[in-house]
Motif scaffolding. Structure first.
Motif, PDB file in Angstrom:
ATOM      1  N   LYS A 116       0.847  -1.192   0.000  1.00 23.44           N
ATOM      2  CA  LYS A 116       0.000   0.000   0.000  1.00 23.44           C
ATOM      3  C   LYS A 116       0.888   1.250   0.000  1.00 23.44           C
ATOM      4  O   LYS A 116       1.044   1.931   1.007  1.00 23.44           O
ATOM      5  CB  LYS A 116      -0.949  -0.018   1.191  1.00 23.44           C
ATOM      6  N   THR A 117       1.461   1.517  -1.143  1.00 19.91           N
ATOM      7  CA  THR A 117       2.422   2.623  -1.282  1.00 19.91           C
ATOM      8  C   THR A 117       1.927   3.665  -2.281  1.00 19.91           C
ATOM      9  O   THR A 117       2.724   4.351  -2.898  1.00 19.91           O
ATOM     10  CB  THR A 117       3.787   2.083  -1.744  1.00 19.91           C
ATOM     11  N   TRP A 118       0.616   3.793  -2.416  1.00 19.74           N
ATOM     12  CA  TRP A 118       0.089   4.693  -3.433  1.00 19.74           C
ATOM     13  C   TRP A 118       0.216   6.155  -3.030  1.00 19.74           C
ATOM     14  O   TRP A 118       0.079   7.044  -3.839  1.00 19.74           O
ATOM     15  CB  TRP A 118      -1.362   4.354  -3.754  1.00 19.74           C
ATOM     16  N   PHE A 119       0.469   6.451  -1.761  1.00 20.41           N
ATOM     17  CA  PHE A 119       0.699   7.833  -1.363  1.00 20.41           C
ATOM     18  C   PHE A 119       1.894   7.881  -0.421  1.00 20.41           C
ATOM     19  O   PHE A 119       2.496   6.872  -0.106  1.00 20.41           O
ATOM     20  CB  PHE A 119      -0.555   8.460  -0.735  1.00 20.41           C
ATOM     21  N   GLU A 144     -11.979  -3.560   0.898  1.00 17.08           N
ATOM     22  CA  GLU A 144     -12.721  -3.542  -0.362  1.00 17.08           C
ATOM     23  C   GLU A 144     -12.761  -2.139  -0.957  1.00 17.08           C
ATOM     24  O   GLU A 144     -12.634  -1.969  -2.176  1.00 17.08           O
ATOM     25  CB  GLU A 144     -14.149  -4.062  -0.151  1.00 17.08           C
ATOM     26  N   LEU A 145     -12.925  -1.119  -0.114  1.00 16.42           N
ATOM     27  CA  LEU A 145     -12.925   0.243  -0.647  1.00 16.42           C
ATOM     28  C   LEU A 145     -11.562   0.590  -1.228  1.00 16.42           C
ATOM     29  O   LEU A 145     -11.475   1.252  -2.274  1.00 16.42           O
ATOM     30  CB  LEU A 145     -13.312   1.250   0.437  1.00 16.42           C
ATOM     31  N   TYR A 146     -10.507   0.151  -0.566  1.00 16.06           N
ATOM     32  CA  TYR A 146      -9.161   0.387  -1.086  1.00 16.06           C
ATOM     33  C   TYR A 146      -9.008  -0.227  -2.483  1.00 16.06           C
ATOM     34  O   TYR A 146      -8.487   0.420  -3.406  1.00 16.06           O
ATOM     35  CB  TYR A 146      -8.121  -0.209  -0.135  1.00 16.06           C
ATOM     36  N   HIS A 147      -9.466  -1.464  -2.655  1.00 15.85           N
ATOM     37  CA  HIS A 147      -9.341  -2.114  -3.967  1.00 15.85           C
ATOM     38  C   HIS A 147     -10.174  -1.386  -5.024  1.00 15.85           C
ATOM     39  O   HIS A 147      -9.739  -1.235  -6.176  1.00 15.85           O
ATOM     40  CB  HIS A 147      -9.751  -3.582  -3.868  1.00 15.85           C
ATOM     41  N   THR A 148     -11.370  -0.923  -4.634  1.00 15.55           N
ATOM     42  CA  THR A 148     -12.201  -0.155  -5.569  1.00 15.55           C
ATOM     43  C   THR A 148     -11.498   1.144  -5.964  1.00 15.55           C
ATOM     44  O   THR A 148     -11.486   1.535  -7.135  1.00 15.55           O
ATOM     45  CB  THR A 148     -13.570   0.157  -4.937  1.00 15.55           C
ATOM     46  N   ILE A 174     -10.294   2.187  -9.861  1.00 17.15           N
ATOM     47  CA  ILE A 174     -10.697   3.411 -10.560  1.00 17.15           C
ATOM     48  C   ILE A 174      -9.478   4.270 -10.869  1.00 17.15           C
ATOM     49  O   ILE A 174      -9.354   4.834 -11.960  1.00 17.15           O
ATOM     50  CB  ILE A 174     -11.716   4.197  -9.713  1.00 17.15           C
ATOM     51  N   ARG A 175      -8.564   4.364  -9.920  1.00 18.86           N
ATOM     52  CA  ARG A 175      -7.379   5.200 -10.089  1.00 18.86           C
ATOM     53  C   ARG A 175      -6.533   4.757 -11.286  1.00 18.86           C
ATOM     54  O   ARG A 175      -5.934   5.582 -11.984  1.00 18.86           O
ATOM     55  CB  ARG A 175      -6.548   5.152  -8.807  1.00 18.86           C
ATOM     56  N   SER A 176      -6.506   3.454 -11.533  1.00 19.05           N
ATOM     57  CA  SER A 176      -5.676   2.919 -12.611  1.00 19.05           C
ATOM     58  C   SER A 176      -6.211   3.252 -13.998  1.00 19.05           C
ATOM     59  O   SER A 176      -5.490   3.109 -14.991  1.00 19.05           O
ATOM     60  CB  SER A 176      -5.564   1.394 -12.473  1.00 19.05           C
ATOM     61  N   LEU A 177      -7.457   3.729 -14.083  1.00 22.25           N
ATOM     62  CA  LEU A 177      -8.076   3.977 -15.373  1.00 22.25           C
ATOM     63  C   LEU A 177      -7.678   5.324 -15.979  1.00 22.25           C
ATOM     64  O   LEU A 177      -7.896   5.551 -17.174  1.00 22.25           O
ATOM     65  CB  LEU A 177      -9.601   3.911 -15.243  1.00 22.25           C
ATOM     66  N   ASN A 178      -7.140   6.240 -15.163  1.00 24.34           N
ATOM     67  CA  ASN A 178      -6.691   7.561 -15.645  1.00 24.34           C
ATOM     68  C   ASN A 178      -7.782   8.281 -16.434  1.00 24.34           C
ATOM     69  O   ASN A 178      -7.586   8.698 -17.578  1.00 24.34           O
ATOM     70  CB  ASN A 178      -5.431   7.407 -16.504  1.00 24.34           C
ATOM     71  N   GLY A 233      -7.546   3.283  13.181  1.00 24.83           N
ATOM     72  CA  GLY A 233      -6.296   2.529  13.099  1.00 24.83           C
ATOM     73  C   GLY A 233      -6.363   1.446  12.041  1.00 24.83           C
ATOM     74  O   GLY A 233      -5.438   1.282  11.232  1.00 24.83           O
ATOM     75  N   ILE A 234      -7.458   0.709  12.019  1.00 29.05           N
ATOM     76  CA  ILE A 234      -7.659  -0.330  10.998  1.00 29.05           C
ATOM     77  C   ILE A 234      -7.748   0.301   9.618  1.00 29.05           C
ATOM     78  O   ILE A 234      -7.182  -0.204   8.640  1.00 29.05           O
ATOM     79  CB  ILE A 234      -8.934  -1.143  11.298  1.00 29.05           C
ATOM     80  N   ALA A 235      -8.450   1.430   9.525  1.00 25.76           N
ATOM     81  CA  ALA A 235      -8.602   2.102   8.232  1.00 25.76           C
ATOM     82  C   ALA A 235      -7.248   2.528   7.670  1.00 25.76           C
ATOM     83  O   ALA A 235      -6.967   2.349   6.474  1.00 25.76           O
ATOM     84  CB  ALA A 235      -9.516   3.313   8.374  1.00 25.76           C
ATOM     85  N   VAL A 236      -6.397   3.085   8.518  1.00 22.63           N
ATOM     86  CA  VAL A 236      -5.070   3.515   8.060  1.00 22.63           C
ATOM     87  C   VAL A 236      -4.243   2.311   7.630  1.00 22.63           C
ATOM     88  O   VAL A 236      -3.554   2.346   6.598  1.00 22.63           O
ATOM     89  CB  VAL A 236      -4.354   4.324   9.157  1.00 22.63           C
ATOM     90  N   GLU A 237      -4.313   1.235   8.378  1.00 21.16           N
ATOM     91  CA  GLU A 237      -3.596   0.020   7.972  1.00 21.16           C
ATOM     92  C   GLU A 237      -4.041  -0.438   6.592  1.00 21.16           C
ATOM     93  O   GLU A 237      -3.238  -0.982   5.815  1.00 21.16           O
ATOM     94  CB  GLU A 237      -3.841  -1.092   8.988  1.00 21.16           C
ATOM     95  N   GLU A 238      -5.312  -0.215   6.270  1.00 18.41           N
ATOM     96  CA  GLU A 238      -5.857  -0.678   4.990  1.00 18.41           C
ATOM     97  C   GLU A 238      -5.775   0.371   3.884  1.00 18.41           C
ATOM     98  O   GLU A 238      -6.332   0.165   2.806  1.00 18.41           O
ATOM     99  CB  GLU A 238      -7.307  -1.138   5.177  1.00 18.41           C
ATOM    100  N   GLY A 239      -5.081   1.497   4.136  1.00 13.70           N
ATOM    101  CA  GLY A 239      -4.798   2.426   3.055  1.00 13.70           C
ATOM    102  C   GLY A 239      -5.445   3.782   3.130  1.00 13.70           C
ATOM    103  O   GLY A 239      -5.268   4.598   2.213  1.00 13.70           O
ATOM    104  N   ALA A 240      -6.192   4.083   4.187  1.00 12.61           N
ATOM    105  CA  ALA A 240      -6.811   5.407   4.311  1.00 12.61           C
ATOM    106  C   ALA A 240      -5.743   6.490   4.414  1.00 12.61           C
ATOM    107  O   ALA A 240      -4.721   6.303   5.069  1.00 12.61           O
ATOM    108  CB  ALA A 240      -7.712   5.455   5.540  1.00 12.61           C
ATOM    109  N   ASN A 241      -6.002   7.620   3.787  1.00 10.79           N
ATOM    110  CA  ASN A 241      -5.135   8.783   4.016  1.00 10.79           C
ATOM    111  C   ASN A 241      -5.928  10.015   4.431  1.00 10.79           C
ATOM    112  O   ASN A 241      -5.386  11.099   4.555  1.00 10.79           O
ATOM    113  CB  ASN A 241      -4.267   9.095   2.793  1.00 10.79           C
ATOM    114  N   LEU A 242      -7.229   9.825   4.684  1.00 12.42           N
ATOM    115  CA  LEU A 242      -8.083  10.881   5.204  1.00 12.42           C
ATOM    116  C   LEU A 242      -8.989  10.229   6.242  1.00 12.42           C
ATOM    117  O   LEU A 242      -9.780   9.335   5.907  1.00 12.42           O
ATOM    118  CB  LEU A 242      -8.909  11.489   4.061  1.00 12.42           C
TER     119      LEU A 242
END
Length: 236
Positions: free
Chosen positions: A25-28, A183-187, A191-195, A213-222
């Motif tokens: 999970k290194t997208w940001f 699941e939200l992270y994968h969604t 979408i992000r990959s479609l540009n 805490g769980i949300a951040v582990e799963e990729g949340a940045n807000l």
């Protein structure tokens, strides 16, 4: 504890959650931004939060936000986010205050935002709220309605899709939220990959006081923090 001490604790918890995140999970850039949820909080408490370092104020209701918007002033120049449900008849008022709307959940609302934003000569940044858990009591798009609405936004001139949002059920064990956030992270990544045009996904808004805490582990940045920042909310 003071608001400043609460914020320090939240930031420490966020750092631990980032450290526990899967390396994929290194997208940001590992920065997690806190939205201070100010529903039913008075202006004094909001100013204390801003002085402590909060830069975003999140309001649930347009009417309540409008009563505070001018009072806060420009001393701290906060960004204002609408995190609660938006009715179409409140769109014009909302667009005059909020930098980001987290809760876009229908074609009708999106079309109205585009129309009003066009009249105001602005492009409104929005997140799509997705009801991953399919809770009947919560707003949000069903999963099979997400792609059609994304496609619609690509054809709009005054709406820019900047990310996704969800609200997880209030489980006794926050670990139960993990599949929802995953699941939200994968969604989001799909979408992000479609540009796509008018789609610049940069915000994954998920996690509140009980489960951030769980949300951040799963990729949340807000993350949207109310009680964890201000203490128990005063009912109104």
């Amino acid at each position: 504890m003071t608001i400043a001490e609460n914020l320090e604790q939240v930031l420490a918890n966020v750092d631990r959650a980032i450290s526990a995140r899967d390396a994929s999970k290194t997208w940001f850039d590992h920065t997690v931004t806190i939205v201070g949820v100010t529903k039913n909080q008075d202006v004094t408490a909001m100013r204390h939060a801003l002085a402590a370092g909060v830069v975003i104020l999140g309001e649930n209701r347009v009417q309540e936000a409008s009563q505070k918007f001018g009072t806060i002033g420009t001393d701290f120049s906060p960004s204002w986010h609408l995190i609660g449900h938006l009715q179409t008849n409140k769109v014009r008022q909302a667009l005059s205050m909020f930098d980001l709307i987290h809760s876009v959940d229908s074609e009708k609302l999106t079309v109205e935002i585009d129309r009003i934003a066009g009249q105001m000569q602005k492009v409104q940044d929005v997140l799509l709220q997705i009801n991953i858990a399919n809770e009947a009591t919560k707003y949000g798009l069903a999963r099979d309605h997400v792609k059609p609405l994304v496609d619609l936004i690509t054809r709009m001139d005054h709406v820019r899709l900047c990310g996704l949002m969800t609200i997880a059920p209030l489980y006794d064990n926050p670990e139960a939220c993990r599949p929802i956030f995953r699941e939200l992270y994968h969604t989001f990544m799909e979408i992000r990959s479609l540009n796509l045009s008018n789609v610049s996904l940069q915000w994954l808004s998920m996690g509140m006081t009980n489960d951030y805490g769980i949300a951040v582990e799963e990729g949340a940045n807000l993350i949207r923090i109310g009680t964890g920042l201000f203490g128990a909310r005063n009912p109104k």
